[in-house]
Scaffold this active site. Sequence first.
Site, PDB file in Angstrom:
ATOM      1  N   ASP A  24       0.836  -1.185   0.199  1.00 31.03           N
ATOM      2  CA  ASP A  24      -0.060  -0.116   0.043  1.00 31.03           C
ATOM      3  C   ASP A  24       0.761   1.139  -0.092  1.00 31.03           C
ATOM      4  O   ASP A  24       1.503   1.707   0.889  1.00 31.03           O
ATOM      5  CB  ASP A  24      -0.865  -0.062   1.338  1.00 31.03           C
ATOM      6  CG  ASP A  24      -1.909   1.081   1.167  1.00 31.03           C
ATOM      7  OD1 ASP A  24      -2.005   1.980   0.250  1.00 31.03           O
ATOM      8  OD2 ASP A  24      -2.536   1.306   2.112  1.00 31.03           O
TER       9      ASP A  24
ATOM     10  N   ASP B  99      -1.721   5.041  -5.838  1.00 29.44           N
ATOM     11  CA  ASP B  99      -2.187   4.398  -4.636  1.00 29.44           C
ATOM     12  C   ASP B  99      -2.357   2.897  -4.720  1.00 29.44           C
ATOM     13  O   ASP B  99      -3.379   2.171  -5.387  1.00 29.44           O
ATOM     14  CB  ASP B  99      -3.354   4.891  -3.810  1.00 29.44           C
ATOM     15  CG  ASP B  99      -3.700   4.275  -2.746  1.00 29.44           C
ATOM     16  OD1 ASP B  99      -2.913   3.698  -1.837  1.00 29.44           O
ATOM     17  OD2 ASP B  99      -4.832   3.916  -2.427  1.00 29.44           O
TER      18      ASP B  99
END
Length: 567
Positions: free
Chosen positions: A213, A420
Amino acid sequence: MEDTTNDSPPVKGVVIITLPPLDNPSLGKTITAFTLSDSPPQHHHQQQQREPPQQSQSSVPQQDSNTGFFHVSLQRSFLFRPRIVLGLLGISIIALSFWSSLSQETLFELRDVDRDDQNSSNSSFILPLYPKRASIWNSRTDVEFKLGRFVDFKPDIVMELVNDQQMAKSVSAATKLDSSANFPVKGNIHSDGLYYTYMLVGNPPKPYFVDIDTGSDLMWIQCDAPCTSCAKGAHPLYKPRNVNMIPPKNPYCVEVQENLRSKYCDNCHQCDYEIEYADHSSSVGVLAKDTLQLVLANGTGIKSDVVFGCAYDQQGTLLNTLANTDGILGLSRAPISLPSQLANHGFINNVIGHCLGADTNGGYLFLGNDFVPHWRVSWVPMLNSPFSNFYQAELMKMNYGSKELQLGKARDGKGTVVFDSGSTYTYFTNQAYKALISMLEEISSEDLIKDASDTTLPICWRAKFPVRSITEVRQLFKPLNLQFGSKWRIASTKLSIPAEGYLTISEKGNVCLGILDGSNIHDGSGFILGDISLRGQLFVYDNVNEKIGWIRSNCERPQKLLNLPFF
């Protein structure tokens, strides 16, 4: 008679220059060269006769059989023919354009990492990536957006370490916190990313699967502290000891609690945190330190003490997210992120890259700059605002095919794009999203029909046949082109997202749009590129030089990658 042969150098040859006739200067001049030899020639040398232009077959120098010299007609040389020069120039431009359009994965190689580690203080780690499950795109829960933030501690769920072997449930002595001090920049943007890797933690090392992440600061894994509420996970829970706990005065604890009313608690023996997400799911834990074991790209193993989250209470959709993994690997720019810690320890330069394979075929993640391609990478500056820890760049313009999409709530006509890997899908501003939907209405109803009964994603189309691959319908859609750096195409850096980068297939065999309305994300002015749009390209985040780069790739495991210890 006096010999004068040494007074001047002997004559070695003769050059004859013949000028064109005055009435026809277009014929050009002729240069003929002869050599002189003491050996009797086999043939009398003859002066080259100028051939009529229409019979000339030579635009290249020709060699005299007797002399070995070349004589050249400048008038016949292709370099002096404008049509030929312009033709060659046009061919060169076409060839250059074709070269640029080639698949870029064939145009670069990974750098050699066969170096002596003792002669270099920095190297790189490389880890394989795996898709979480084949049906990840088909789950309605993946649509939910997770905006994480550190929030107040809840006294009834905070744990405190009481001995060296286990954690006992108790009421924490945490100071009352001001909820207005919260800020929505911590945590992962979407808690259900598609790709995970593994970490070896502890001594002896134990494996843990973690979602990668780039929108999350903290690496955390579920732990037995004891666990109040944990997902099934892929491995047994991490069991901390008293020596693993980070005290409140530790700089990393100060970073996590930087916006809280109290920065330090005299009566506390641990650093508590809680991350809450926009869908009201949450993770509560304490900061811990333990040995992390990694393998360099050249096969050398290293050990380093790193700080991470020991998460003992997960609520909401996180319990579904972690069904097959054990935690989240934070890769943001924050000092507490794993890349920042490894760079601070001198193991790597603070550069990370991920390559997510198309069709959920896995990929790889690297930490360090040894695997950054030599060339053909498109680079853009990395923004430091509005979110200091995100990987973001300034968007100047965006097109669907040849039609421009308005950026919406843009600042000075410019947008912000966040990269992201923790978000499954991609999010647009409301205005850009509506404009895109309007353009997609142009798709012929004979080919695709909207199917409101398919709730996989907000917009799905039904074809005449069950679609098995986006390649079967990609001709009906156009690429999305994002321009960075300048609104002028020739001076800008472009990121092209093909149909495979924003479409997915539902369990019904329908085609669904993987771009969602991001009105409620931050202040609604940003764009977020999630996993669906990041696949099929290598993305590099260079924190040293503050730039972001990408290059098309099939994301296969690098050939120089050695077998990593994996259980």
